[in-house]
Design an enzyme around this catalytic site. Structure first.
Site, PDB file in Angstrom:
ATOM      1  N   HIS A  29      -1.995   1.680  -2.196  1.00  0.00           N
ATOM      2  CA  HIS A  29      -3.037   2.644  -2.366  1.00  0.00           C
ATOM      3  C   HIS A  29      -3.408   2.955  -3.589  1.00  0.00           C
ATOM      4  CE1 HIS A  29       0.334   6.097  -3.212  1.00  0.00           C
ATOM      5  NE2 HIS A  29      -0.750   6.680  -3.678  1.00  0.00           N
ATOM      6  N   ASP A  86       3.229  -0.226   1.308  1.00  0.00           N
ATOM      7  CA  ASP A  86       2.394   0.305   0.485  1.00  0.00           C
ATOM      8  C   ASP A  86       2.939  -0.133  -1.035  1.00  0.00           C
ATOM      9  OD1 ASP A  86       0.647   1.848  -1.169  1.00  0.00           O
ATOM     10  OD2 ASP A  86       1.755   3.528  -0.867  1.00  0.00           O
ATOM     11  N   SER A 187       2.100   8.308  -7.929  1.00  0.00           N
ATOM     12  CA  SER A 187       1.871   7.157  -7.004  1.00  0.00           C
ATOM     13  C   SER A 187       2.395   5.797  -7.751  1.00  0.00           C
ATOM     14  CB  SER A 187       0.799   7.103  -6.178  1.00  0.00           C
ATOM     15  OG  SER A 187       0.847   7.943  -5.249  1.00  0.00           O
TER      16      SER A 187
END
Ligand code: ARG
Length: 241
Positions: A29, A86, A187
């Site tokens: 992502h 992911d 992230s």
């Protein structure tokens, strides 16, 4: 630790980890039309240009390509809402000069089940926010947290109709101020485990920062891509290229 940089604001959006002299491990992502276009390595405080180490100054590398896992998907509806596979790899245009401040994070050569990590002590780091909706940090932060029992994490997230599968692990911590967690901007950064390798404590990639419900909520641990579920994909992608 790597800081991924993009062609539009906010420039800094995600973390990553060096895994060899050409590749950075991050989250799928974190890959979009704005980048990452560059990767900053060897830095701690990104607001200062006075180098923390004059011997090994931070350096920006250009991105040659970014490869998302082919089965990366975001599911928005129904009981199986979630973010799956992911994980991504970013290839730099030139070799990283490996130094004491730019070293690869080890990747295991065999995989354990996600639930085998239950209760394990792990570490996270990044330039992300230190509170929900707060600003990101200039000085890299790190924390020691614990892997949540897999069944417990699945149960917790099912209350939000969000699925957590066996290719994900959850982790969080608690201190005097409350929950300890990753947050926006972290992230793609690594969840790390210290393991014995040839009689030395060595840093290994256990996970990749993926998502959460708010930040630092003691009842909602952060969710991480379980790196050992993707050893074949990581190995093949890097070997092929
Ligand atoms: N998706 C977030 C990012 O883009 C990371 C969220 C991690 N959240 C958490 N509560 N652990 O930076």
């Amino acid at each position: 630790m790597a800081l991924l940089q993009y062609s539009s604001e906010p420039i800094n959006r995600c973390g990553g980890a060096i895994i060899n002299d050409r590749w950075i491990l991050t989250a799928a992502h974190c890959i979009n039309s704005a980048g990452p276009v560059k990767v900053l390595l060897g830095d701690l405080n990104i607001a200062t240009t006075t180098e923390e180490s004059t011997q090994y100054p931070p350096r920006v590398y250009n991105v040659e390509k970014a490869i998302k896992h082919p089965e990366y998907k975001r599911v928005f509806r129904g009981n199986g809402k979630g973010l799956f596979n992911d994980i991504a790899l970013v290839k730099l245009t030139e070799r990283i000069s490996i130094s004491p401040v730019m070293k690869p994070l080890c990747i295991s050569d065999s995989s354990r089940l996600a639930s085998d990590l239950d209760g394990q002590q792990v570490y996270v780091a990044g330039w992300g926010a230190t509170e929900f909706a707060g600003p990101t940090e200039a000085l890299m932060q790190w924390a020691r947290i614990n892997v949540t029992r897999h069944a417990q994490c699945q149960e917790t997230y099912s209350r939000q109709n969000t699925a957590v599968d066996n290719t994900q692990i959850c982790a969080n911590g608690e201190n005097d101020l409350g929950g300890v967690d990753t947050c926006r901007g972290d992230s793609g950064g690594p969840l790390m485990e210290r393991r014995n390798h040839r009689n030395r404590l060595t840093w290994y990639a256990a996970g990749v920062v993926s998502f959460g419900s708010g930040c630092g909520n003691v009842n909602f641990p952060g969710v991480y891509t379980h790196v050992e579920s993707f050893l074949d994909w990581i190995g093949c992608t890097v070997a092929k290229d």
